[in-house]
Design a protein around this motif. Structure first.
Motif, PDB file in Angstrom:
ATOM      1  N   VAL A  38      43.752  39.135 -11.206  1.00  0.00           N
ATOM      2  CA  VAL A  38      43.403  38.751 -12.572  1.00  0.00           C
ATOM      3  C   VAL A  38      44.674  38.372 -13.318  1.00  0.00           C
ATOM      4  O   VAL A  38      45.440  39.232 -13.755  1.00  0.00           O
ATOM      5  CB  VAL A  38      42.661  39.895 -13.301  1.00  0.00           C
ATOM      6  CG1 VAL A  38      42.276  39.460 -14.712  1.00  0.00           C
ATOM      7  CG2 VAL A  38      41.423  40.316 -12.514  1.00  0.00           C
ATOM      8  N   THR A  40      46.602  36.031 -16.482  1.00  0.00           N
ATOM      9  CA  THR A  40      46.357  36.033 -17.926  1.00  0.00           C
ATOM     10  C   THR A  40      46.330  34.627 -18.518  1.00  0.00           C
ATOM     11  O   THR A  40      46.744  34.409 -19.652  1.00  0.00           O
ATOM     12  CB  THR A  40      47.418  36.875 -18.651  1.00  0.00           C
ATOM     13  OG1 THR A  40      48.724  36.411 -18.274  1.00  0.00           O
ATOM     14  CG2 THR A  40      47.294  38.338 -18.278  1.00  0.00           C
ATOM     15  N   SER A  43      42.031  30.549 -19.561  1.00  0.00           N
ATOM     16  CA  SER A  43      40.631  30.420 -19.140  1.00  0.00           C
ATOM     17  C   SER A  43      39.946  31.760 -18.916  1.00  0.00           C
ATOM     18  O   SER A  43      38.716  31.832 -18.839  1.00  0.00           O
ATOM     19  CB  SER A  43      40.552  29.597 -17.848  1.00  0.00           C
ATOM     20  OG  SER A  43      41.098  30.341 -16.761  1.00  0.00           O
ATOM     21  N   LEU A  44      40.722  32.846 -18.782  1.00  0.00           N
ATOM     22  CA  LEU A  44      40.140  34.143 -18.468  1.00  0.00           C
ATOM     23  C   LEU A  44      39.206  34.599 -19.590  1.00  0.00           C
ATOM     24  O   LEU A  44      39.546  34.511 -20.770  1.00  0.00           O
ATOM     25  CB  LEU A  44      41.243  35.187 -18.265  1.00  0.00           C
ATOM     26  CG  LEU A  44      40.784  36.568 -17.785  1.00  0.00           C
ATOM     27  CD1 LEU A  44      40.243  36.495 -16.368  1.00  0.00           C
ATOM     28  CD2 LEU A  44      41.935  37.560 -17.876  1.00  0.00           C
ATOM     29  N   THR A  45      38.032  35.090 -19.215  1.00  0.00           N
ATOM     30  CA  THR A  45      37.057  35.563 -20.205  1.00  0.00           C
ATOM     31  C   THR A  45      36.696  37.022 -19.947  1.00  0.00           C
ATOM     32  O   THR A  45      36.911  37.553 -18.846  1.00  0.00           O
ATOM     33  CB  THR A  45      35.759  34.730 -20.154  1.00  0.00           C
ATOM     34  OG1 THR A  45      35.069  35.017 -18.926  1.00  0.00           O
ATOM     35  CG2 THR A  45      36.064  33.236 -20.235  1.00  0.00           C
ATOM     36  N   ASP A  48      34.347  37.420 -17.116  1.00  0.00           N
ATOM     37  CA  ASP A  48      34.973  37.408 -15.797  1.00  0.00           C
ATOM     38  C   ASP A  48      35.296  38.827 -15.337  1.00  0.00           C
ATOM     39  O   ASP A  48      34.944  39.231 -14.222  1.00  0.00           O
ATOM     40  CB  ASP A  48      36.256  36.577 -15.818  1.00  0.00           C
ATOM     41  CG  ASP A  48      35.994  35.089 -15.963  1.00  0.00           C
ATOM     42  OD1 ASP A  48      34.866  34.659 -15.677  1.00  0.00           O
ATOM     43  OD2 ASP A  48      36.920  34.363 -16.366  1.00  0.00           O
ATOM     44  N   VAL A  49      36.002  39.571 -16.180  1.00  0.00           N
ATOM     45  CA  VAL A  49      36.425  40.910 -15.756  1.00  0.00           C
ATOM     46  C   VAL A  49      35.247  41.870 -15.706  1.00  0.00           C
ATOM     47  O   VAL A  49      35.243  42.818 -14.902  1.00  0.00           O
ATOM     48  CB  VAL A  49      37.554  41.456 -16.664  1.00  0.00           C
ATOM     49  CG1 VAL A  49      38.794  40.591 -16.537  1.00  0.00           C
ATOM     50  CG2 VAL A  49      37.123  41.554 -18.116  1.00  0.00           C
ATOM     51  N   VAL A  63      47.811  41.878 -19.318  1.00  0.00           N
ATOM     52  CA  VAL A  63      46.374  42.045 -19.097  1.00  0.00           C
ATOM     53  C   VAL A  63      45.821  43.283 -19.797  1.00  0.00           C
ATOM     54  O   VAL A  63      44.630  43.340 -20.130  1.00  0.00           O
ATOM     55  CB  VAL A  63      46.058  42.098 -17.584  1.00  0.00           C
ATOM     56  CG1 VAL A  63      46.467  43.437 -16.990  1.00  0.00           C
ATOM     57  CG2 VAL A  63      44.593  41.786 -17.313  1.00  0.00           C
ATOM     58  N   LEU A 175      41.813  34.621 -10.466  1.00  0.00           N
ATOM     59  CA  LEU A 175      41.191  34.393 -11.772  1.00  0.00           C
ATOM     60  C   LEU A 175      42.283  34.212 -12.820  1.00  0.00           C
ATOM     61  O   LEU A 175      43.284  34.927 -12.813  1.00  0.00           O
ATOM     62  CB  LEU A 175      40.324  35.592 -12.177  1.00  0.00           C
ATOM     63  CG  LEU A 175      38.933  35.721 -11.571  1.00  0.00           C
ATOM     64  CD1 LEU A 175      38.340  37.078 -11.952  1.00  0.00           C
ATOM     65  CD2 LEU A 175      38.045  34.607 -12.046  1.00  0.00           C
ATOM     66  N   GLY A 176      42.105  33.262 -13.724  1.00  0.00           N
ATOM     67  CA  GLY A 176      43.064  33.068 -14.798  1.00  0.00           C
ATOM     68  C   GLY A 176      44.386  32.473 -14.369  1.00  0.00           C
ATOM     69  O   GLY A 176      45.376  32.564 -15.091  1.00  0.00           O
ATOM     70  N   THR A 232      39.333  30.448 -10.796  1.00  0.00           N
ATOM     71  CA  THR A 232      39.720  30.165 -12.174  1.00  0.00           C
ATOM     72  C   THR A 232      38.817  29.090 -12.768  1.00  0.00           C
ATOM     73  O   THR A 232      38.444  28.133 -12.098  1.00  0.00           O
ATOM     74  CB  THR A 232      41.190  29.692 -12.219  1.00  0.00           C
ATOM     75  OG1 THR A 232      42.022  30.739 -11.706  1.00  0.00           O
ATOM     76  CG2 THR A 232      41.621  29.348 -13.636  1.00  0.00           C
TER      77      THR A 232
END
Length: 250
Positions: A38, A40, A43-45, A48-49, A63, A175-176, A232
Motif C-alpha cells: 500500500v 501513498t 489514487s489510494l482510497t 481500497d484499504v 500511510v 496499490l497507490g 493502482t
C-alpha cells in the motif's frame, strides 16, 4: 563519504551481525502466499484499504495518516528516505506497528517493533552522479538476503520488495503506486506530507528512477517465479500487468 559508506554498508554489518540476525526469522516465512503493498499515491482510497483487511499488507511512509479513518492496519511498515523520515518523524513517534523496517545508520528509530536493515547505497546515492548518469547506466541492485543488506532504490517500494521476496511471497499486488509526480506535492490525497510543498528531487529524476527499479524487480521476480500485479487506480506504472482490485477475489 566513500569511506563512511563502505564502513556503514559492509564493515559494520560484518562486525555486528547480531544486530541483523532477527531478520533471518522472516526468510520464507510466507512461502507461496500473496501480499499487498500500500503506497501513498493520490489514487489510494479508503475503499481500497477496507477491501484488503485480512490480507498480509505492507504500508510505508505517511500511510499512518489513514489510521483515524479506517480500522485497517498494515502487518508490516517501511521507511527508507531520510527526507521523508524528517517530515514524519514526530508523528511516527506516536505510532505503534506490528513490525517495521528502516535503514540502519541513516535513520534513528529504535522501537521494540523496529528492525534495522543494513543499506547499501552505492554510486547512485551521490546526487551529482545521479544527475549525470541515468539509472539504467548506474544500474539497479537487489538483495537476495536482507539479513546481510538491502539496496537503496528510488523509493521505499524497492526496499520493501526485497523484504517481500525474502519472506517468500509469490503473488504481490501494488496499490497507490501512481508514479506520476509532477511538480509541487499536492495535499489533497489521503496520506500527503505535512509542511512540505516540494518533492526531495525533481519529478523527472524520481519517475525515471522508479521505472528502472520496477523493471529490474520484474526481472528478478520472473526468475524466482514471483508474480507482481499493479492494482493502482490509474497512474503511470505500466511495468506490471494491471488488475482491478474488485476482481482479485478478496
Amino acid at each position: 563519504m566513500i569511506v563512511k559508506n563502505v564502513y556503514t554498508e559492509y564493515i559494520y554489518p560484518a562486525l555486528f551481525p547480531e544486530r541483523y540476525r532477527p531478520l533471518k526469522k522472516y526468510k520464507n516465512l510466507y512461502q507461496g502466499r500473496r501480499c499487498f503493498i500500500v503506497a501513498t499515491g493520490p489514487s489510494l482510497t479508503l475503499d481500497d484499504v477496507e477491501r484488503i483487511k485480512g490480507e498480509v499488507t505492507f504500508g510505508m511512509n505517511s500511510v499512518f495518516r489513514l489510521f483515524d479513518k479506517t480500522s485497517w492496519r498494515p502487518n508490516f511498515y517501511g521507511v527508507i528516505d531520510t527526507w521523508v523520515f524528517g517530515n514524519i518523524k514526530d508523528e511516527l513517534a506516536e505510532q505503534e506497528f506490528e513490525c517495521a523496517f528502516y535503514p540502519d545508520k541513516y535513520i534513528k528509530w529504535e522501537r521494540a517493533f523496529c528492525h534495522p536493515v543494513a543499506i547499501a547505497q552505492g554510486i547512485g546515492y551521490n546526487l551529482k552522479v545521479r544527475r549525470m548518469l541515468p539509472k539504467r547506466v548506474r544500474g539497479v541492485r537487489f538483495s537476495s538476503d536482507i539479513s546481510k543488506r538491502a539496496y537503496e532504490g528510488t523509493s521505499v517500494v524497492h526496499f520493501l520488495l526485497q523484504i517481500i521476496f525474502y519472506m517468500g511471497f509469490k503473488e504481490i499486488y501494488l496499490l497507490g503506486t501512481d508514479c506520476n509526480y509532477s511538480g509541487p506535492v499536492k495535499h489533497s490525497f489521503l496520506a500527503s506530507y505535512k509542511n512540505s510543498d516540494q518533492l526531495g528531487n525533481s519529478a523527472e529524476d524520481i519517475y525515471n528512477g522508479l521505472i528502472e527499479d520496477y523493471r529490474y524487480a520484474a526481472k528478478v521476480a520472473a526468475k524466482r517465479g514471483i508474480k507482481i500485479y499493479n492494482a493502482t487506480r490509474g497512474g503511470m506504472l505500466e511495468v506490471f500487468p494491471r488488475v482491478k482490485l474488485e476482481e482479485i477475489g478478496l
